[in-house]
Design a protein around this motif. Structure first.
Motif, PDB file in Angstrom:
ATOM      1  N   UNK A  98       0.831  -1.201   0.000  1.00 34.92           N
ATOM      2  CA  UNK A  98       0.000   0.000   0.000  1.00 34.92           C
ATOM      3  C   UNK A  98       0.869   1.256   0.000  1.00 34.92           C
ATOM      4  N   UNK A  99       0.306   2.344  -0.477  1.00 37.84           N
ATOM      5  CA  UNK A  99       1.035   3.606  -0.567  1.00 37.84           C
ATOM      6  C   UNK A  99       0.582   4.577   0.518  1.00 37.84           C
ATOM      7  N   UNK A 100       1.393   5.618   0.724  1.00 37.97           N
ATOM      8  CA  UNK A 100       1.031   6.697   1.644  1.00 37.97           C
ATOM      9  C   UNK A 100       1.237   8.015   0.910  1.00 37.97           C
ATOM     10  N   UNK A 101       0.226   8.857   0.911  1.00 39.04           N
ATOM     11  CA  UNK A 101       0.304  10.173   0.286  1.00 39.04           C
ATOM     12  C   UNK A 101       0.213  11.221   1.390  1.00 39.04           C
ATOM     13  N   UNK A 102       1.259  12.047   1.507  1.00 41.25           N
ATOM     14  CA  UNK A 102       1.329  13.049   2.569  1.00 41.25           C
ATOM     15  C   UNK A 102       1.275  14.438   1.941  1.00 41.25           C
ATOM     16  N   UNK A 103       0.307  15.234   2.342  1.00 47.60           N
ATOM     17  CA  UNK A 103       0.185  16.586   1.804  1.00 47.60           C
ATOM     18  C   UNK A 103       0.137  17.600   2.939  1.00 47.60           C
ATOM     19  N   UNK A 104       0.537  18.816   2.625  1.00 48.50           N
ATOM     20  CA  UNK A 104       0.550  19.887   3.612  1.00 48.50           C
ATOM     21  C   UNK A 104       1.420  21.025   3.122  1.00 48.50           C
ATOM     22  N   UNK A 105       1.252  22.179   3.720  1.00 47.19           N
ATOM     23  CA  UNK A 105       2.000  23.360   3.288  1.00 47.19           C
ATOM     24  C   UNK A 105       3.482  23.217   3.612  1.00 47.19           C
TER      25      UNK A 105
END
Length: 243
Positions: A98-105
């Motif tokens: 499985x993948x992990x997508x991390x978003x944020x400023x």
């Protein structure tokens, strides 16, 4: 006799066993039975080899930060799910491809969390590599010119965990787009990928460009992905204000 045994351990590179046996010979050491001594020596050698393996894996990964899961800041303003993050410590997401997508400023701590998960993976014996997205694509362009492209792609495919940080700072050109597609296609259903970006996942389509390829990449990435959307003020700014 003991000197010969110690020398043989050294030549065989049984370094953990060597240190343990040296310790057992000290005047104030525990009086082991034969069975206990064998178990102690074997455990010491096992632990030493595991520790050296973790060191090799961590060094090869080239993480951006020397980060650990225990030091992640769960301040309420950051929108982090403590249970979700803690589940990553088992590395089941890698076992399940499985993948992990991390978003944020910018400065929100995306790279730290990605690095911490990567360190955790190495501690459990998984092979990992960390790349800044722009440097990764530059490296692949150079490898196409010098004939090592397939070797680099093969190396990326073999990593249990690939971390691509700062994705989306630049739109992908045609070469990078096809390289990215090849990376994701090779890893889909076989390996795990972490991607960290300042941009929300919904904006990645435009960054990738060319609708058909963007659709194919995002379908493979998002389908089996855990998402972390970090909010709150910049962690760098927060840390500066503390000093």
């Amino acid at each position: 006799m003991n000197t010969q045994t110690l020398e043989q351990m050294k030549q065989l590179r049984f370094y953990g066993m060597l240190r343990a046996f040296n310790t057992s010979l000290a005047p104030n050491s525990i009086g082991y039975t034969n069975d206990e001594l064998i178990a102690y020596l074997m455990q010491s050698e096992w632990d030493d080899r595991q520790n050296r393996k973790i060191e090799r894996l961590t060094k090869a990964a080239r993480f951006r930060y020397s980060a650990v899961m225990e030091n992640i800041d769960y301040d309420g303003t950051r929108n982090l799910d403590r249970n979700q993050i803690r589940r990553f410590t088992t590395c089941d997401f890698i076992k399940n491809q499985e993948n992990i997508l991390i978003t944020g400023s910018t400065g929100s701590g995306k790279s730290y969390i990605a690095s911490a998960i990567g360190h955790q993976a190495c501690s459990q014996g998984f092979k990992a590599m960390y790349f800044n997205a722009n440097k990764l694509f530059t490296m692949l362009k150079i490898s196409k010119a010098d004939g090592s492209y397939l070797k680099q792609i093969d190396r990326l495919e073999k990593q249990d965990l690939l971390i691509i940080d700062d994705f989306g700072l630049k739109a992908l050109d045609n070469l990078n787009r096809h390289s990215f597609m090849e990376i994701i296609e090779d890893r889909h259903g076989k390996r795990s990928t972490i991607i960290a970006s300042q941009l929300p996942v919904e904006a990645w389509h435009e960054i990738i460009g060319e609708q058909t390829i963007a659709d194919a990449i995002l379908d493979r990435l998002v389908h089996t992905a855990h998402r972390i959307n970090i909010k709150g003020e910049s962690m760098r700014k927060k840390l500066r204000n503390k000093h």
